[in-house]
Design an enzyme around this catalytic site. Sequence first.
Site: not given
Length: 262
Positions: A68, A96, A98, A121, A204-205
């Site tokens: 993801h 990581h 997004h 992030h 946020t996940t």
Amino acid sequence: NAEEWSYENTDTGPKHWKEHYPDCGGLMQSPINIESDKVLYDQNLNYFDLSSYSITRGVNMTLVNKGHTAEVQYTGEDMILKGGNLPDDYKLVQFHFHWGEDDIMGSEHLLNDERFPMEMHLVHYQSKLFNFSNALSHPFGLAVLGFLFEISAENNTQLDSLLQHFSKIEEPDIKAEIEPFPPTRLLSGNKDRLDFYRYFGSLTTPPCYESVIWSLSTEFIPISVPQMTLFRTLHNEKNEHLVNGYRPVQALNHRLVTTTRR
Ligand code: B30
Ligand code: ZN
């Protein structure tokens, strides 16, 4: 478990996360839309001390396709986030990204409703909580420092040592050792005066724990269109292109966003 949630517009998508992960329905969720006319300048909000980010000796960085996201896992000598009115020192564990399917979307946080092509992030945990998994669900257990990317005409050569390994991690769970580099290498401004927005929020996940002290840099990181394209060559578990790995913005509710920037 990775199969319980997705970013798709299906019954595993963001609207349904709270069914398996109740915290995702909380009142302090992330990301948010930051509206500059509602942000409070806080003259008592200090800058970060990022000096320990420049250590690269005794440091290991591993680039992983997590299915993801693309994540750089960090071990060895501590890289520590200090200052910024954090209640303790915070240790870096991973960073990581997004991103979207297109350059007009992909960031998690929005600025005055504007989307950006990517967001990075840097994930840290509070030193006195001993380890990351313990800190994950603890109030103020994590500090995430976020950076928005903006499209530039030139390649950002500071990203090359990362991007050159993407062809090796096309499939989920593949790892590649990378040359350790200081995350601050991506910043062009004065590292001792990194302006940021501050608010209290969540992962946020899923499991969306409300354990995160959020700091979003007001400085953007440049990235070219071809460099953005490399992120989209990665694949997820369904062997689709790994794109649109961002959560929609969440209600601010009663929270206040502060900033170091006048
Ligand atoms: S974020 O910075 O708010 N996007 C986690 C860390 C930071 C954020 C979101 C989630 C996290 O560590 N979650 C724990 C579960 N993770 C572990 C992981 O290494 O990161 C497993 C998972 O999500 O399914 Cu990928
Ligand atoms: Zn993230």
